[in-house]
Structures are given as structure tokens and as C-alpha cells.
Design a protein around this motif. Structure first.
Motif, PDB file in Angstrom:
ATOM      1  N   VAL A  66      45.122  31.607 -32.410  1.00 32.64           N
ATOM      2  CA  VAL A  66      44.393  32.246 -31.319  1.00 32.64           C
ATOM      3  C   VAL A  66      45.035  31.792 -30.011  1.00 32.64           C
ATOM      4  CG1 VAL A  66      42.141  32.402 -30.169  1.00 32.64           C
ATOM      5  CG2 VAL A  66      42.251  32.239 -32.661  1.00 32.64           C
ATOM      6  N   THR A  67      45.235  32.728 -29.095  1.00 28.08           N
ATOM      7  CA  THR A  67      45.796  32.374 -27.787  1.00 28.08           C
ATOM      8  C   THR A  67      44.662  32.162 -26.795  1.00 28.08           C
ATOM      9  OG1 THR A  67      47.836  33.592 -28.172  1.00 28.08           O
ATOM     10  CG2 THR A  67      47.278  33.132 -25.884  1.00 28.08           C
ATOM     11  N   LEU A  68      44.710  31.021 -26.131  1.00 30.38           N
ATOM     12  CA  LEU A  68      43.753  30.676 -25.084  1.00 30.38           C
ATOM     13  C   LEU A  68      44.499  30.497 -23.769  1.00 30.38           C
ATOM     14  CD1 LEU A  68      41.713  27.933 -26.988  1.00 30.38           C
ATOM     15  CD2 LEU A  68      41.029  30.314 -26.601  1.00 30.38           C
ATOM     16  N   VAL A  69      43.773  30.628 -22.673  1.00 28.50           N
ATOM     17  CA  VAL A  69      44.315  30.304 -21.368  1.00 28.50           C
ATOM     18  C   VAL A  69      43.426  29.222 -20.758  1.00 28.50           C
ATOM     19  CG1 VAL A  69      45.346  32.571 -21.000  1.00 28.50           C
ATOM     20  CG2 VAL A  69      43.035  32.137 -20.165  1.00 28.50           C
ATOM     21  N   GLN A  70      44.046  28.414 -19.916  1.00 27.99           N
ATOM     22  CA  GLN A  70      43.285  27.392 -19.194  1.00 27.99           C
ATOM     23  C   GLN A  70      43.628  27.533 -17.727  1.00 27.99           C
ATOM     24  OE1 GLN A  70      44.447  23.224 -18.785  1.00 27.99           O
ATOM     25  NE2 GLN A  70      42.602  22.693 -19.930  1.00 27.99           N
ATOM     26  N   GLN A  71      42.581  27.523 -16.902  1.00 27.22           N
ATOM     27  CA  GLN A  71      42.811  27.576 -15.462  1.00 27.22           C
ATOM     28  C   GLN A  71      41.714  26.814 -14.744  1.00 27.22           C
ATOM     29  OE1 GLN A  71      42.427  31.561 -13.680  1.00 27.22           O
ATOM     30  NE2 GLN A  71      41.450  32.222 -15.554  1.00 27.22           N
ATOM     31  N   PHE A  72      42.008  26.456 -13.505  1.00 30.12           N
ATOM     32  CA  PHE A  72      41.024  25.772 -12.674  1.00 30.12           C
ATOM     33  C   PHE A  72      40.015  26.797 -12.191  1.00 30.12           C
ATOM     34  CE2 PHE A  72      39.377  24.038  -8.691  1.00 30.12           C
ATOM     35  CZ  PHE A  72      38.994  22.773  -9.112  1.00 30.12           C
ATOM     36  N   ARG A  73      38.746  26.532 -12.438  1.00 27.16           N
ATOM     37  CA  ARG A  73      37.667  27.402 -11.992  1.00 27.16           C
ATOM     38  C   ARG A  73      37.019  26.762 -10.768  1.00 27.16           C
ATOM     39  NH1 ARG A  73      38.359  32.515 -13.347  1.00 27.16           N
ATOM     40  NH2 ARG A  73      38.423  32.876 -15.593  1.00 27.16           N
ATOM     41  N   PRO A  75      34.601  27.454  -8.569  1.00 31.64           N
ATOM     42  CA  PRO A  75      33.158  27.228  -8.374  1.00 31.64           C
ATOM     43  C   PRO A  75      32.616  25.988  -9.092  1.00 31.64           C
ATOM     44  CG  PRO A  75      33.546  29.551  -8.731  1.00 31.64           C
ATOM     45  CD  PRO A  75      34.844  28.837  -9.038  1.00 31.64           C
ATOM     46  N   VAL A  76      33.151  25.656 -10.264  1.00 34.87           N
ATOM     47  CA  VAL A  76      32.629  24.505 -11.011  1.00 34.87           C
ATOM     48  C   VAL A  76      33.547  23.290 -10.916  1.00 34.87           C
ATOM     49  CG1 VAL A  76      31.253  25.906 -12.595  1.00 34.87           C
ATOM     50  CG2 VAL A  76      33.606  25.288 -13.224  1.00 34.87           C
ATOM     51  N   GLY A  77      34.718  23.444 -10.299  1.00 32.80           N
ATOM     52  CA  GLY A  77      35.629  22.314 -10.098  1.00 32.80           C
ATOM     53  C   GLY A  77      36.217  21.761 -11.380  1.00 32.80           C
ATOM     54  N   LYS A  78      36.456  22.632 -12.364  1.00 26.97           N
ATOM     55  CA  LYS A  78      36.982  22.172 -13.657  1.00 26.97           C
ATOM     56  C   LYS A  78      38.020  23.154 -14.185  1.00 26.97           C
ATOM     57  CE  LYS A  78      32.674  20.062 -15.212  1.00 26.97           C
ATOM     58  NZ  LYS A  78      31.650  20.050 -16.241  1.00 26.97           N
ATOM     59  N   ARG A  79      38.926  22.623 -15.004  1.00 21.83           N
ATOM     60  CA  ARG A  79      39.838  23.475 -15.763  1.00 21.83           C
ATOM     61  C   ARG A  79      39.137  23.839 -17.066  1.00 21.83           C
ATOM     62  NH1 ARG A  79      44.757  24.111 -13.973  1.00 21.83           N
ATOM     63  NH2 ARG A  79      45.551  24.720 -16.007  1.00 21.83           N
ATOM     64  N   LEU A  80      39.094  25.126 -17.394  1.00 23.35           N
ATOM     65  CA  LEU A  80      38.391  25.592 -18.583  1.00 23.35           C
ATOM     66  C   LEU A  80      39.335  26.330 -19.512  1.00 23.35           C
ATOM     67  CD1 LEU A  80      35.110  27.089 -17.034  1.00 23.35           C
ATOM     68  CD2 LEU A  80      35.499  24.772 -17.882  1.00 23.35           C
ATOM     69  N   TRP A  81      39.150  26.110 -20.822  1.00 26.45           N
ATOM     70  CA  TRP A  81      39.830  26.905 -21.842  1.00 26.45           C
ATOM     71  C   TRP A  81      39.011  28.154 -22.063  1.00 26.45           C
ATOM     72  CZ3 TRP A  81      44.615  26.226 -23.030  1.00 26.45           C
ATOM     73  CH2 TRP A  81      45.186  24.953 -22.990  1.00 26.45           C
ATOM     74  N   GLU A  82      39.687  29.306 -22.095  1.00 26.06           N
ATOM     75  CA  GLU A  82      39.003  30.591 -22.200  1.00 26.06           C
ATOM     76  C   GLU A  82      39.886  31.583 -22.939  1.00 26.06           C
ATOM     77  OE1 GLU A  82      38.884  31.732 -18.097  1.00 26.06           O
ATOM     78  OE2 GLU A  82      37.361  30.249 -17.580  1.00 26.06           O
ATOM     79  N   THR A 108      48.953  36.322 -20.295  1.00 24.94           N
ATOM     80  CA  THR A 108      49.622  35.631 -21.411  1.00 24.94           C
ATOM     81  C   THR A 108      51.013  36.153 -21.724  1.00 24.94           C
ATOM     82  OG1 THR A 108      48.813  37.134 -23.124  1.00 24.94           O
ATOM     83  CG2 THR A 108      47.367  35.273 -22.510  1.00 24.94           C
ATOM     84  N   GLY A 109      51.325  37.335 -21.263  1.00 22.33           N
ATOM     85  CA  GLY A 109      52.578  37.973 -21.645  1.00 22.33           C
ATOM     86  C   GLY A 109      52.497  38.690 -22.984  1.00 22.33           C
ATOM     87  N   LEU A 110      51.348  38.650 -23.627  1.00 25.44           N
ATOM     88  CA  LEU A 110      51.197  39.295 -24.936  1.00 25.44           C
ATOM     89  C   LEU A 110      50.969  40.792 -24.791  1.00 25.44           C
ATOM     90  CD1 LEU A 110      48.849  36.688 -26.674  1.00 25.44           C
ATOM     91  CD2 LEU A 110      51.286  37.076 -27.145  1.00 25.44           C
ATOM     92  N   MET A 154      47.753  28.712 -14.366  1.00 22.93           N
ATOM     93  CA  MET A 154      47.276  29.030 -15.712  1.00 22.93           C
ATOM     94  C   MET A 154      48.208  28.458 -16.780  1.00 22.93           C
ATOM     95  SD  MET A 154      46.170  32.765 -17.140  1.00 22.93           S
ATOM     96  CE  MET A 154      44.680  32.848 -16.165  1.00 22.93           C
ATOM     97  N   VAL A 155      47.590  27.911 -17.812  1.00 19.84           N
ATOM     98  CA  VAL A 155      48.300  27.384 -18.975  1.00 19.84           C
ATOM     99  C   VAL A 155      47.934  28.274 -20.160  1.00 19.84           C
ATOM    100  CG1 VAL A 155      48.477  25.419 -20.564  1.00 19.84           C
ATOM    101  CG2 VAL A 155      48.215  25.016 -18.100  1.00 19.84           C
TER     102      VAL A 155
END
Length: 191
Positions: A66-73, A75-82, A108-110, A154-155
């Protein structure tokens, strides 16, 4: 649902709208304040966040990753996997499938050879009008991502299905849209 249909549904549910005022607007979000009479007769106030439709995509590779992305959000001040997701503020009338394919490619480039619509959901129906379309993407081909400036941090990470489920169990995935999309896809027997 159109604005008129929503207004009619509110009235049929017993709400009386005394006034409605747009109090804030930018290219992504508008905030409206409605003064109302609840069905029980008590006056009330609703702050409604109006946003365009979005798509959320669960990309599943042939080997089950499964491909996930992580970025700094911010409003909540956190990096989230989504899961990859997003909206097109300049094209709110875009077809859901085009939006999903575009967001998947952008983040993602997918490129997906198969895209299955798994349902819809509301992000915060108690305060927002935003409706999301849930997709399962398969037959994936990797290309170059086409990120916007706001996505520069984004990761992208491919994880095994077992690792993905472990991340949920251990609280590493806390994005409610990702969790709800996964629940819809799984409940419909698509994975």
C-alpha cells in the motif's frame, strides 16, 4: 446536493433559518454563519465550513503493498501518514475519477490502470459541507510526482499490507479520512 436541496432538507427537518452570512472566504474554504431556530424552538447558531469535494485513494500494488504519503499538517502541528487525497479548488466541478487520478499522480507519481469507486463520506458533517469520494487504485505504474509547492515536504512510502494494519493498530495512522476510506474499501470486500 445543491444548496437549494440542502436548504430544503434543513427546513423539512424542522430548522428555520433566520439569517445566513458569509463571514470568510479564500480559494479553498468559505465560512458561513447561520442563525437558526432548532426544531424544538430554541435559537441557535451554526458556523459552517464550506469546501469543495475531495478524493481519497488507497493505492494497492500487485504484490499487496500500500502506498502512503506523509506530510506536515499545519493545523495540528504534526506529520501524518495518510492515503493520497486532495481537492481542486480551481475545478470544484471536476469528475471524482479525474480528481482521484490527478491527486494520485500529483502526490505519488502513480498512474492507476484500474480505479474503483468505493463510496462517499463527509469530512466533519457536524461543521463542514465537504464530501469525499473514496477510491481503490490498482494496476499501478510509478512515474514522477507532480506536487504543488504546499506538498514539497511530502514523503511517499510503500508498506506491506501487514505493516499498514500494524500502523493503524499502533496509532501511527490517525487521519480519520484514511481510516474511514480503508473501512469502506474493506467492508465492501474490495481488498
Amino acid at each position: 446536493m445543491t444548496d437549494d436541496a440542502i436548504r430544503k432538507a434543513r427546513e423539512e427537518a424542522g430548522y428555520r433559518i433566520l439569517s445566513s452570512e458569509l463571514v470568510y472566504k479564500n480559494p479553498w474554504t468559505a465560512v458561513r454563519e447561520d442563525k437558526i431556530i432548532h426544531p424544538g424552538g430554541k435559537e441557535g447558531l451554526y458556523g459552517i465550513v464550506e469546501r469543495g469535494p475531495f478524493a481519497v485513494i488507497m493505492p494497492v500494488h500487485a504484490d499487496g503493498r500500500v502506498t502512503l504519503v506523509q506530510q506536515f499538517r499545519y493545523p495540528v502541528g504534526k506529520r501524518l501518514w495518510e492515503f493520497p487525497m486532495g481537492m481542486w479548488e480551481t475545478r470544484p466541478d471536476a469528475e471524482a475519477e479525474a480528481l482521484a487520478l490527478g491527486e494520485l499522480r500529483e502526490e505519488t507519481g502513480l498512474r492507476a490502470g484500474e480505479l474503483i469507486h468505493a463510496g462517499t463520506l463527509y469530512q466533519g458533517a457536524g461543521y463542514s459541507t465537504q464530501e469525499g469520494h473514496v477510491f481503490l487504485a490498482r494496476n499501478l505504474i510509478r512515474g514522477a510526482a507532480e506536487r504543488e509547492a504546499s506538498e514539497a515536504d511530502m514523503v511517499v512510502r510503500d508498506v506491506s499490507f501487514a505493516e499498514f494494519e500494524r500502523m493503524i493498530v499502533e496509532g501511527e495512522i490517525t487521519c480519520m479520512v484514511t481510516l474511514a476510506a480503508f473501512a469502506q474499501i474493506r467492508a465492501r470486500g474490495l481488498i
